[in-house]
Design a protein around this motif. Sequence first.
Motif, PDB file in Angstrom:
ATOM      1  N   ARG A 131     -32.402  30.061 -16.404  1.00 28.82           N
ATOM      2  CA  ARG A 131     -32.388  28.839 -15.594  1.00 28.82           C
ATOM      3  C   ARG A 131     -31.020  28.546 -15.007  1.00 28.82           C
ATOM      4  O   ARG A 131     -30.910  27.815 -14.044  1.00 28.82           O
ATOM      5  CB  ARG A 131     -32.936  27.663 -16.382  1.00 28.82           C
ATOM      6  N   GLU A 132     -29.961  29.117 -15.576  1.00 32.67           N
ATOM      7  CA  GLU A 132     -28.615  28.928 -15.031  1.00 32.67           C
ATOM      8  C   GLU A 132     -28.194  30.171 -14.244  1.00 32.67           C
ATOM      9  O   GLU A 132     -28.677  31.260 -14.486  1.00 32.67           O
ATOM     10  CB  GLU A 132     -27.583  28.687 -16.142  1.00 32.67           C
ATOM     11  N   GLY A 133     -27.255  29.973 -13.334  1.00 32.49           N
ATOM     12  CA  GLY A 133     -26.625  31.084 -12.647  1.00 32.49           C
ATOM     13  C   GLY A 133     -27.334  31.620 -11.427  1.00 32.49           C
ATOM     14  O   GLY A 133     -26.897  32.596 -10.845  1.00 32.49           O
ATOM     15  N   THR A 134     -28.409  30.998 -11.034  1.00 35.96           N
ATOM     16  CA  THR A 134     -29.114  31.505  -9.862  1.00 35.96           C
ATOM     17  C   THR A 134     -28.588  30.835  -8.594  1.00 35.96           C
ATOM     18  O   THR A 134     -27.769  29.913  -8.657  1.00 35.96           O
ATOM     19  CB  THR A 134     -30.642  31.327 -10.022  1.00 35.96           C
ATOM     20  N   VAL A 135     -29.029  31.305  -7.461  1.00 43.13           N
ATOM     21  CA  VAL A 135     -28.576  30.809  -6.163  1.00 43.13           C
ATOM     22  C   VAL A 135     -29.793  30.487  -5.300  1.00 43.13           C
ATOM     23  O   VAL A 135     -30.904  30.884  -5.619  1.00 43.13           O
ATOM     24  CB  VAL A 135     -27.699  31.856  -5.434  1.00 43.13           C
ATOM     25  N   SER A 136     -29.570  29.763  -4.220  1.00 37.01           N
ATOM     26  CA  SER A 136     -30.575  29.500  -3.183  1.00 37.01           C
ATOM     27  C   SER A 136     -31.802  28.769  -3.720  1.00 37.01           C
ATOM     28  O   SER A 136     -32.766  29.383  -4.157  1.00 37.01           O
ATOM     29  CB  SER A 136     -30.997  30.804  -2.499  1.00 37.01           C
ATOM     30  N   PHE A 137     -31.771  27.456  -3.616  1.00 41.55           N
ATOM     31  CA  PHE A 137     -32.860  26.631  -4.136  1.00 41.55           C
ATOM     32  C   PHE A 137     -33.761  26.068  -3.047  1.00 41.55           C
ATOM     33  O   PHE A 137     -34.766  25.456  -3.344  1.00 41.55           O
ATOM     34  CB  PHE A 137     -32.291  25.491  -4.983  1.00 41.55           C
ATOM     35  N   GLY A 138     -33.395  26.238  -1.799  1.00 40.30           N
ATOM     36  CA  GLY A 138     -34.226  25.745  -0.705  1.00 40.30           C
ATOM     37  C   GLY A 138     -35.385  26.689  -0.444  1.00 40.30           C
ATOM     38  O   GLY A 138     -35.440  27.797  -0.975  1.00 40.30           O
ATOM     39  N   PHE A 139     -36.324  26.257   0.385  1.00 42.60           N
ATOM     40  CA  PHE A 139     -37.477  27.091   0.698  1.00 42.60           C
ATOM     41  C   PHE A 139     -37.557  27.423   2.179  1.00 42.60           C
ATOM     42  O   PHE A 139     -37.984  28.495   2.545  1.00 42.60           O
ATOM     43  CB  PHE A 139     -38.769  26.399   0.261  1.00 42.60           C
ATOM     44  N   ARG A 155     -20.414  35.186 -10.377  1.00 42.04           N
ATOM     45  CA  ARG A 155     -20.954  34.660 -11.635  1.00 42.04           C
ATOM     46  C   ARG A 155     -21.116  35.727 -12.711  1.00 42.04           C
ATOM     47  O   ARG A 155     -21.372  35.418 -13.861  1.00 42.04           O
ATOM     48  CB  ARG A 155     -22.298  33.986 -11.386  1.00 42.04           C
ATOM     49  N   GLY A 156     -21.028  36.984 -12.347  1.00 39.58           N
ATOM     50  CA  GLY A 156     -21.178  38.047 -13.326  1.00 39.58           C
ATOM     51  C   GLY A 156     -22.622  38.433 -13.521  1.00 39.58           C
ATOM     52  O   GLY A 156     -23.496  38.103 -12.733  1.00 39.58           O
ATOM     53  N   LYS A 157     -22.903  39.125 -14.605  1.00 33.54           N
ATOM     54  CA  LYS A 157     -24.234  39.688 -14.834  1.00 33.54           C
ATOM     55  C   LYS A 157     -25.095  38.874 -15.795  1.00 33.54           C
ATOM     56  O   LYS A 157     -26.173  39.299 -16.169  1.00 33.54           O
ATOM     57  CB  LYS A 157     -24.104  41.119 -15.353  1.00 33.54           C
ATOM     58  N   ASP A 158     -24.622  37.711 -16.222  1.00 36.18           N
ATOM     59  CA  ASP A 158     -25.410  36.894 -17.143  1.00 36.18           C
ATOM     60  C   ASP A 158     -26.737  36.498 -16.516  1.00 36.18           C
ATOM     61  O   ASP A 158     -26.785  35.899 -15.448  1.00 36.18           O
ATOM     62  CB  ASP A 158     -24.651  35.624 -17.539  1.00 36.18           C
ATOM     63  N   GLY A 159     -27.812  36.843 -17.191  1.00 36.85           N
ATOM     64  CA  GLY A 159     -29.145  36.449 -16.757  1.00 36.85           C
ATOM     65  C   GLY A 159     -29.746  37.293 -15.662  1.00 36.85           C
ATOM     66  O   GLY A 159     -30.866  37.037 -15.241  1.00 36.85           O
TER      67      GLY A 159
END
Length: 169
Positions: A131-139, A155-159
């Motif tokens: 749930r953390e570290g992602t990008v682009s929340f629009g549709f 952000r690195g490779k976490d997740g």
Amino acid sequence: MLTFAGPALFLTTIIAMEGVAYVAHRWVMHGPGWFLHASHHRARVGLWEANDLYALIFAIPSILLFWWGIGLGKGALYAWAGGGIAAYGAIYFGFHDVIVHRRIHHRYIPASNYMKRIIQAHRLHHVVETREGTVSFGFLWAPRPEVLKAELKQRGKDGLREPVGTFRD
């Protein structure tokens, strides 16, 4: 002038819903609502996923606005706003569920730069399984893929999801 008020409210509501969807996706779905949305960041098993309940949840304001405006006779403008919410839901379904995630088989191949950009942005959103570290929340609007890739790299490779089709040592 009043003749244009309903259609203007309808279009304004559709546009405003992109902001509502962004906020809901970023701070609700990737926040306290992750218990439903997590299913959408994993491979789907079957036709439905827990995340599909959000469609029902987001339909409630539209239904209530139609009921308030038409059912209770409080004014057509409420129904126009409810229609705008419903229209955004239909656009979202067509883009997100049909075009991007191919939940209905089709042969559409995006040709426009706009469609390519928002599809790629959504796929970049899904390279992160947490749930953390992602990008682009629009549709319907998204930053350029280069910007999103740079943000993910920072952000690195976490997740991050393991690449499909590769061998693991």
